[in-house]
Design a protein around this motif. Sequence first.
Motif, PDB file in Angstrom:
ATOM      1  N   LYS A 103       0.860  -1.277  -0.135  1.00  0.00           N
ATOM      2  CA  LYS A 103      -0.091  -0.033  -0.067  1.00  0.00           C
ATOM      3  C   LYS A 103       0.828   1.082   0.043  1.00  0.00           C
ATOM      4  N   HIS A 104       0.422   2.199  -0.962  1.00  0.00           N
ATOM      5  CA  HIS A 104       1.282   3.307  -0.838  1.00  0.00           C
ATOM      6  C   HIS A 104       0.347   4.757  -0.468  1.00  0.00           C
ATOM      7  N   ARG A 105       0.965   5.523   0.017  1.00  0.00           N
ATOM      8  CA  ARG A 105       0.000   6.960  -0.033  1.00  0.00           C
ATOM      9  C   ARG A 105       0.696   8.182  -0.781  1.00  0.00           C
ATOM     10  N   VAL A 106       0.140   8.683  -1.621  1.00  0.00           N
ATOM     11  CA  VAL A 106       0.498  10.002  -2.211  1.00  0.00           C
ATOM     12  C   VAL A 106       0.813  11.059  -1.161  1.00  0.00           C
ATOM     13  N   ASP A 107       1.910  11.556  -1.000  1.00  0.00           N
ATOM     14  CA  ASP A 107       2.262  12.662  -0.228  1.00  0.00           C
ATOM     15  C   ASP A 107       2.374  13.881  -0.545  1.00  0.00           C
ATOM     16  N   ALA A 108       2.550  14.177  -1.900  1.00  0.00           N
ATOM     17  CA  ALA A 108       2.588  15.495  -2.765  1.00  0.00           C
ATOM     18  C   ALA A 108       2.676  15.155  -4.198  1.00  0.00           C
ATOM     19  N   LEU A 109       1.986  16.137  -4.889  1.00  0.00           N
ATOM     20  CA  LEU A 109       1.656  16.195  -6.222  1.00  0.00           C
ATOM     21  C   LEU A 109       1.806  17.589  -6.803  1.00  0.00           C
ATOM     22  N   ASP A 110       2.746  18.033  -7.422  1.00  0.00           N
ATOM     23  CA  ASP A 110       2.757  19.266  -8.160  1.00  0.00           C
ATOM     24  C   ASP A 110       2.890  19.255  -9.544  1.00  0.00           C
TER      25      ASP A 110
END
Length: 192
Positions: A103-110
């Motif tokens: 499982k992975h979590r998106v921490d930041a996306l720009d």
Amino acid sequence: MHKAFVVAINTKTDSHQIPSQSWVVLQSERQRSTMGVYTFTNEIHSPVSASRIFNAITLDPDTIVKKIVPSGIKNIDVIQGNGGPGTIKLINFLEGKPFKYVKHRVDALDKEKMTYAYTVFEGDALIGRIESISHEFKISSRPDGGSTGIQVSTYRTKPGAENKEEEITSGESKDSCVFKAVEDYLLAHPDA
């Protein structure tokens, strides 16, 4: 302690030109702290444009990764969120593979700055001794139309866990192989 090493080279270069169908990790650095934190920094040059690489790796990875690694990924499901920060994905691997899921979590996306960060926080790929693996990507354009990608990966081990550095570094080399596979796919499919 810092050590510079080349993870992979699959090209012939002359001065600053990198021919198509090539991939070079120009710099790779690893650092291990005494607190059970391993950090790897890779700088990769690609003939593929920054926007195409960024979109494939961050905005459309579920489709692209299943195409480039069909013998490894069973499915990728979004279990929370809409793809932006806070999104949690479940990646299931095919039977017979060394791991069942992560499982992975998106921490930041720009999208404008072409940066992306996510953390693997659960799954048997953490081998029972790693608490989490955080990845940060920054893609930038090169004057020749290609791109430069910088990836910083941080492996946080569980307190008191005995860790084998080769197990941790093997995960890092797999990440580099995925980048290469995405690049190869985009070069072979210019409209993707």
